[in-house]
Structures are given as structure tokens and as C-alpha cells.
Scaffold this active site. Structure first.
Site, short mmCIF file in Angstrom:
data_model
loop_
_atom_site.label_atom_id
_atom_site.label_comp_id
_atom_site.label_asym_id
_atom_site.label_seq_id
_atom_site.Cartn_x
_atom_site.Cartn_y
_atom_site.Cartn_z
N ASN A 136 -1.04 -3.75 -4.49
CA ASN A 136 -2.40 -4.04 -5.30
C ASN A 136 -3.01 -2.76 -6.03
OD1 ASN A 136 -3.41 -2.78 -2.99
ND2 ASN A 136 -5.00 -4.46 -2.46
N HIS A 138 -3.97 -0.04 -4.25
CA HIS A 138 -4.95 0.86 -3.69
C HIS A 138 -4.18 2.38 -3.07
CE1 HIS A 138 -3.30 -0.87 0.70
NE2 HIS A 138 -2.54 0.15 0.20
P1 PGA Z 1 3.59 1.36 2.32
O1 PGA Z 1 2.08 1.28 2.03
O2 PGA Z 1 4.09 2.67 2.12
O3 PGA Z 1 3.75 0.84 3.58
O4 PGA Z 1 4.06 0.57 1.26
C1 PGA Z 1 1.57 2.21 1.03
C2 PGA Z 1 0.02 1.98 0.91
O5 PGA Z 1 -0.45 0.94 1.28
O6 PGA Z 1 -0.47 2.99 0.40
#
Ligand code: PGA
Length: 242
Positions: A136, A138
Site C-alpha cells: 500500500n 507504506h
Molecule cells: P515485506 O514488507 O518486506 O514483508 O513485503 C515491507 C514493508 O511492509 O515495509
């Protein structure tokens, strides 16, 4: 932004670990900002391998992790601190007194956020901030919103973020803490250099919006466009919409 596209997630990890090892060779006292999440796991594995081969020396490095769950002690197996110990710190020669973490168990969480900002300043600021990105958009626990908090602050986690972190809590989202502490986007943008890592098709859309979209708190990662030194490490899948 300096966009670097590699064939596979393994190639991203190899190139990025080498990039960090070279930065440490160049300036052994490098101050690193570090993320948790699934994306950097392979990079940390590669750094462990380089360290074992005598090619990555953390003896004078300092680290500041981006975020931590509230109400959780460092030794809790679900904490981000435990995650970092498992994936990196226990297997490299970083000195424990130079590992900096938000203390989720602090009695005054707002004061803890102020302490962390001051500690980063005292260390001379972050030289390299590594960052993952949520699907999303973030970064850290800075979620899409109408407005963003610039400095390190407390956040209430969304249900989807709690689900994304369930693996650390025995797969049970209900056990994931409801609050966390996180660097703000302003804290991150003060780093001398930022390196965003994204792999997999699931990240393609937010990567495209981060690089080409408008700067908006609805996509916190878009604020990286305001920084003069951003490197983006992608595999082909995450780069597929660029
Ligand atoms: P992920 O998470 O590396 O587990 O995809 C990334 C994040 O949410 O910053």
C-alpha cells in the site's frame, strides 16, 4: 531516483549486500538505518555470508532500526529486535552498544520517540537508510493517511498491517500488538542516502506510483521523490510497471 533492476530477488540481495559491504569498507563507521519485513531477509543472509568470508566488517558500524512494536520487550521473540538478532546481528560483528532500537517496552512511549530522534542526531545522522515498501506504499509504519507525522512517533496499526506481521506472532494476527513506534518520513529523509528495496509482482504497482506518481501522504513512499540521493533496487517483477 537511481533505479537498478535485477533479474531475480536473489540478484537484488547480492548486489545490495555488496553495496553495503563496500560502504562499510569505505567508511567503517557508517550509520545504517535498517528495515524488517520479508524483503530484506535475503539481503541480510547475503551480508552474513559476506561477513563470514571476511568481506563485510561491521566492527565500527552503528545501526538504527526503523520501527518496533509497542508494549513488547527486546527479548520477546515477536519483536523486531529479535528478528534482527536472528537475521543479522547475531552473525556479524556489529557491537551491541552500537545497535539502536526503539524500546517498545518504555514506560513513556512519546519520550522514547524523542530519545530516538536525539540518538540519531548524536550519531551524526543516518548515512544510509535501507527501506522496504508495503504493497500500500507504506514505509516503516507510516501508513497511507491524509497527513503524515515527520518525526519518530507512535502509531495505531491497521488490521491489514497486523495481518502482514502475523508470521512473527505464530501466524496469529490477534497476537500482533495494536500499536508501534516508527521513524517518521522526515526522520528517513534526513539520511544522506536512501535505498528502497522491492521484489515481486505484488509490489509493482506501488513501485510505479512511488517513482512516477504525485507526492502524497496517501502513498508515504512517494516522499522519496523529494530526496536527492535515492537508489531503488528492484527485481524484474517489482519493476514490471515502470
Ligand atoms: P515485506 O514488507 O518486506 O514483508 O513485503 C515491507 C514493508 O511492509 O515495509
Amino acid at each position: 531516483m537511481d533505479i537498478r533492476i535485477f533479474d531475480t530477488a536473489g540478484d537484488v540481495a547480492e548486489a545490495l549486500a555488496r553495496r553495503i559491504a563496500l560502504a562499510l569498507a569505505d567508511d567503517p563507521a557508517t550509520v545504517l538505518g535498517l528495515p524488517t519485513g520479508q524483503t530484506p531477509v535475503a539481503t541480510y543472509a547475503e551480508l552474513r555470508r559476506l561477513h563470514a568470508a571476511g568481506e563485510a566488517d561491521f566492527s565500527r558500524a552503528s545501526t538504527f532500526n526503523i520501527d518496533e512494536f509497542a508494549g513488547v520487550g527486546a527479548s520477546d521473540p515477536g519483536s523486531f529486535r529479535s528478528f534482527m538478532d536472528r537475521h543479522l546481528f547475531d552473525a556479524v560483528n556489529v557491537r551491541v552498544e552500537r545497535i539502536h532500537f526503539l524500546n517498545g517496552a518504555a514506560s513513556d512511549l512519546d519520550a522514547e520517540c524523542d530519545r530516538y530522534e536525539a540518538a540519531i542526531e548524536r550519531a551524526g545522522g543516518l548515512d544510509i537508510q535501507l527501506l522496504g515498501i508495503g504493497a500500500n506504499g507504506h514505509i516503516g509504519f507510516n501508513e497511507p493517511a491524509g497527513e503524515l507525522v515527520a518525526r519518530t512517533h507512535r502509531v495505531t496499526l491497521t488490521e491489514s498491517t497486523r495481518r502482514d506481521n502475523a508470521a512473527l506472532w505464530g501466524g496469529d494476527a490477534a497476537r500482533v500488538p495494536r500499536e508501534a513506534l516508527t521513524m517518521g518520513v522526515g526522520t528517513m529523509l534526513k539520511a544522506a542516502a536512501l535505498i528502497l528495496i522491492a521484489t515481486g509482482e505484488r509490489k509493482a504497482q506501488c513501485v510505479e506510483r512511488t517513482v512516477h506518481g504525485p507526492v502524497t501522504p496517501r502513498l508515504p513512499a512517494s516522499f522519496l521523490q523529494l530526496h536527492r540521493h535515492v537508489e531503488v533496487y528492484l527485481d524484474r517483477e517489482a519493476a514490471s510497471r515502470l
